[in-house]
Design a protein around this motif. Structure first.
Motif, PDB file in Angstrom:
ATOM      1  N   SER A 176       0.858  -1.185   0.000  1.00  0.00           N
ATOM      2  CA  SER A 176       0.000   0.000   0.000  1.00  0.00           C
ATOM      3  C   SER A 176       0.892   1.233   0.000  1.00  0.00           C
ATOM      4  N   GLY A 177       0.919   1.908  -1.170  1.00  0.00           N
ATOM      5  CA  GLY A 177       1.792   3.074  -1.270  1.00  0.00           C
ATOM      6  C   GLY A 177       3.236   2.671  -1.064  1.00  0.00           C
ATOM      7  N   GLY A 178       3.895   3.295  -0.111  1.00  0.00           N
ATOM      8  CA  GLY A 178       5.285   2.988   0.180  1.00  0.00           C
ATOM      9  C   GLY A 178       5.461   2.056   1.351  1.00  0.00           C
ATOM     10  N   ILE A 179       4.482   1.195   1.639  1.00  0.00           N
ATOM     11  CA  ILE A 179       4.552   0.275   2.767  1.00  0.00           C
ATOM     12  C   ILE A 179       4.281  -1.154   2.289  1.00  0.00           C
ATOM     13  N   ILE A 180       5.156  -2.073   2.679  1.00  0.00           N
ATOM     14  CA  ILE A 180       4.949  -3.506   2.437  1.00  0.00           C
ATOM     15  C   ILE A 180       4.660  -4.158   3.787  1.00  0.00           C
ATOM     16  N   ARG A 181       3.560  -4.901   3.881  1.00  0.00           N
ATOM     17  CA  ARG A 181       3.188  -5.577   5.129  1.00  0.00           C
ATOM     18  C   ARG A 181       2.979  -7.064   4.876  1.00  0.00           C
ATOM     19  N   CYS A 182       3.288  -7.853   5.909  1.00  0.00           N
ATOM     20  CA  CYS A 182       3.001  -9.278   5.842  1.00  0.00           C
ATOM     21  C   CYS A 182       2.919  -9.822   7.261  1.00  0.00           C
ATOM     22  N   THR A 183       2.383 -11.027   7.393  1.00  0.00           N
ATOM     23  CA  THR A 183       2.263 -11.684   8.695  1.00  0.00           C
ATOM     24  C   THR A 183       3.180 -12.899   8.717  1.00  0.00           C
ATOM     25  N   PRO A 220       7.228 -19.929  19.742  1.00  0.00           N
ATOM     26  CA  PRO A 220       6.329 -20.918  19.136  1.00  0.00           C
ATOM     27  C   PRO A 220       4.861 -20.479  19.190  1.00  0.00           C
ATOM     28  N   ALA A 221       4.144 -20.790  18.100  1.00  0.00           N
ATOM     29  CA  ALA A 221       2.701 -20.522  17.997  1.00  0.00           C
ATOM     30  C   ALA A 221       2.370 -19.035  18.043  1.00  0.00           C
ATOM     31  N   GLN A 222       3.341 -18.176  17.753  1.00  0.00           N
ATOM     32  CA  GLN A 222       3.101 -16.743  17.753  1.00  0.00           C
ATOM     33  C   GLN A 222       3.094 -16.203  16.327  1.00  0.00           C
ATOM     34  N   ARG A 223       2.374 -15.111  16.112  1.00  0.00           N
ATOM     35  CA  ARG A 223       2.341 -14.443  14.821  1.00  0.00           C
ATOM     36  C   ARG A 223       2.595 -12.960  15.016  1.00  0.00           C
ATOM     37  N   VAL A 224       3.336 -12.372  14.073  1.00  0.00           N
ATOM     38  CA  VAL A 224       3.656 -10.950  14.158  1.00  0.00           C
ATOM     39  C   VAL A 224       3.433 -10.313  12.789  1.00  0.00           C
ATOM     40  N   THR A 225       3.168  -9.027  12.790  1.00  0.00           N
ATOM     41  CA  THR A 225       2.987  -8.263  11.558  1.00  0.00           C
ATOM     42  C   THR A 225       4.272  -7.506  11.258  1.00  0.00           C
ATOM     43  N   LEU A 226       4.840  -7.742  10.082  1.00  0.00           N
ATOM     44  CA  LEU A 226       6.072  -7.079   9.668  1.00  0.00           C
ATOM     45  C   LEU A 226       5.742  -5.921   8.744  1.00  0.00           C
ATOM     46  N   THR A 227       6.480  -4.834   8.878  1.00  0.00           N
ATOM     47  CA  THR A 227       6.277  -3.643   8.050  1.00  0.00           C
ATOM     48  C   THR A 227       7.609  -3.202   7.455  1.00  0.00           C
ATOM     49  N   GLU A 228       7.644  -3.082   6.131  1.00  0.00           N
ATOM     50  CA  GLU A 228       8.828  -2.610   5.426  1.00  0.00           C
ATOM     51  C   GLU A 228       8.491  -1.322   4.694  1.00  0.00           C
ATOM     52  N   LYS A 240       5.717  -7.048  -8.694  1.00  0.00           N
ATOM     53  CA  LYS A 240       5.432  -8.213  -7.878  1.00  0.00           C
ATOM     54  C   LYS A 240       6.447  -8.246  -6.750  1.00  0.00           C
ATOM     55  N   VAL A 241       5.947  -8.196  -5.505  1.00  0.00           N
ATOM     56  CA  VAL A 241       6.801  -8.159  -4.322  1.00  0.00           C
ATOM     57  C   VAL A 241       6.950  -9.568  -3.764  1.00  0.00           C
ATOM     58  N   HIS A 242       8.196  -9.965  -3.490  1.00  0.00           N
ATOM     59  CA  HIS A 242       8.490 -11.294  -2.954  1.00  0.00           C
ATOM     60  C   HIS A 242       9.069 -11.144  -1.542  1.00  0.00           C
ATOM     61  N   VAL A 243       8.524 -11.882  -0.590  1.00  0.00           N
ATOM     62  CA  VAL A 243       9.002 -11.883   0.798  1.00  0.00           C
ATOM     63  C   VAL A 243       9.489 -13.293   1.129  1.00  0.00           C
ATOM     64  N   VAL A 244      10.746 -13.385   1.570  1.00  0.00           N
ATOM     65  CA  VAL A 244      11.344 -14.687   1.918  1.00  0.00           C
ATOM     66  C   VAL A 244      11.856 -14.608   3.351  1.00  0.00           C
ATOM     67  N   VAL A 245      11.531 -15.612   4.165  1.00  0.00           N
ATOM     68  CA  VAL A 245      11.974 -15.670   5.561  1.00  0.00           C
ATOM     69  C   VAL A 245      12.627 -17.022   5.801  1.00  0.00           C
ATOM     70  N   THR A 246      13.806 -17.001   6.441  1.00  0.00           N
ATOM     71  CA  THR A 246      14.510 -18.231   6.777  1.00  0.00           C
ATOM     72  C   THR A 246      14.885 -18.213   8.260  1.00  0.00           C
ATOM     73  N   ALA A 247      15.171 -19.403   8.809  1.00  0.00           N
ATOM     74  CA  ALA A 247      15.595 -19.519  10.207  1.00  0.00           C
ATOM     75  C   ALA A 247      16.353 -20.826  10.372  1.00  0.00           C
ATOM     76  N   ALA A 253      10.138 -19.890   4.389  1.00  0.00           N
ATOM     77  CA  ALA A 253       8.793 -19.590   3.892  1.00  0.00           C
ATOM     78  C   ALA A 253       8.876 -18.383   2.978  1.00  0.00           C
ATOM     79  N   GLU A 254       7.992 -18.322   2.007  1.00  0.00           N
ATOM     80  CA  GLU A 254       7.945 -17.167   1.111  1.00  0.00           C
ATOM     81  C   GLU A 254       6.529 -16.954   0.607  1.00  0.00           C
ATOM     82  N   ALA A 255       6.282 -15.723   0.193  1.00  0.00           N
ATOM     83  CA  ALA A 255       4.973 -15.359  -0.357  1.00  0.00           C
ATOM     84  C   ALA A 255       5.152 -14.115  -1.203  1.00  0.00           C
ATOM     85  N   SER A 256       4.179 -13.854  -2.088  1.00  0.00           N
ATOM     86  CA  SER A 256       4.276 -12.732  -3.018  1.00  0.00           C
ATOM     87  C   SER A 256       2.958 -11.981  -3.083  1.00  0.00           C
TER      88      SER A 256
END
Length: 315
Positions: A176-183, A220-228, A240-247, A253-256
């Protein structure tokens, strides 16, 4: 010299009291300004960022906390166990009093109120009783210490023995505009420290490439909202925005998500100019017809009237 003797006498009195001897581990030396110094709480023995305990269901685990009073007066500290969790933004937090349902209910303190003599450090024992039916994995908790309105705590990293699973998912990517959000969701049973990578591809190539960055620990079992923030996003493009998370533990995990960037202010201005130009042309045509009796294409008003008469005669 007299002030030094007075301080030494006060320390001797404090250490001679039976209650002080039972609680004191070490004197706090060389406090420059004891009136302004703040009390602290930390894992017993010092040198540890948190208390780590591990055992199977039914185990009873023991450890200690240290409360340091660098002040010149006795300090009464209230203690309570609590569950730990992540806030929606990812910060580490603890449940309020009487709201714990997990590891906070497994912790038993030797006392819920301790008075620490001046310039001393007291150690408070506690135990953790793992329930017989506890699931394997990490069960985060804490012990909180409070004096007046101030509350500080020590994290209790408790692991129940058994199989562990590291698993993540990325959900609900939005631009949205200049903000990328994901959970981001921890689907496993161990605490993870994720690393986030964000990139975006436009019609003519890559338009965003962020280096991986480390996120706060996700329990564990927690969810957070990330903002870029994306202040330099394209003015006009389909991306097309791609979000990749590793640990650790091979968690990935990834999503677009797709987004359209359009300079609506410029488009609105151009549309307004076009409408204004169209309106001006129409007004000019009306004025020309009234003044000359002819249409812009040269057709006379008389011919138009004749056509109307022939049409009427055909009825």
């Amino acid at each position: 010299m007299r002030s030094l003797l007075a301080v030494a006498a006060a320390l001797a009195c404090a250490l001679s009291a039976p209650a002080a001897r039972a609680a004191v581990v070490a004197d706090v030396a060389d406090v420059a300004d004891v009136a302004d110094a703040a009390w602290t709480v930390e894992p017993g023995g010092g040198g540890r960022p948190y208390v780590y305990l591990e055992g199977g269901p039914g185990a009873v685990l023991e450890d200690k906390l240290s409360v340091t009073n660098p002040g010149a007066k006795p300090l009464t500290v209230r203690l309570r166990p609590a569950d730990a969790y992540n806030t929606s933004s990812g910060s580490f937090a603890v449940r309020g009093a009487r709201r714990s349902r997990g590891a906070g209910t497994w912790i038993t303190l030797a006392s819920d109120r301790v008075t620490v003599p001046p310039r001393t450090r007291a150690e408070i024992p506690f135990s953790v009783t793992v329930p017989p039916g506890a699931l394997p994995g990490d069960h985060p908790g804490a012990v909180m210490a409070a004096v007046g309105e101030r509350e500080a705590g020590v994290r209790i990293h408790l692991r129940v023995s058994g199989p562990t699973l590291a698993a993540l998912t990325v959900e609900d990517v939005r631009v949205s505009g200049g903000i990328i959000r994901c959970t981001l969701v921890n689907r496993g049973n161990t605490a993870l420290t994720p690393r986030l990578t964000v990139r975006a591809d436009g019609l003519f190539g890559q338009v965003l490439s962020r280096a991986p960055r480390t996120l706060p620990e996700l329990l564990p079992a927690q969810r957070v909202t990330l903002t870029e923030k994306w202040p330099d996003h394209p003015s006009l493009d389909s991306v097309k925005v791609h979000v990749v998370v590793t640990a650790a533990g091979d968690a990935r995990a990834e999503a677009s998500a797709s987004a359209m960037f359009v300079p609506w202010g410029t488009v609105a201005g151009a549309a307004a100019a076009l409408l204004a130009a169209s309106g001006g042309t129409a007004l000019w045509c009306v004025r020309l017809r009234r003044s000359t009796g002819r249409m812009p294409d040269g057709t006379g008003a008389e011919q138009a009237d004749g056509q109307r008469e022939l049409t009427g005669a055909a009825r």
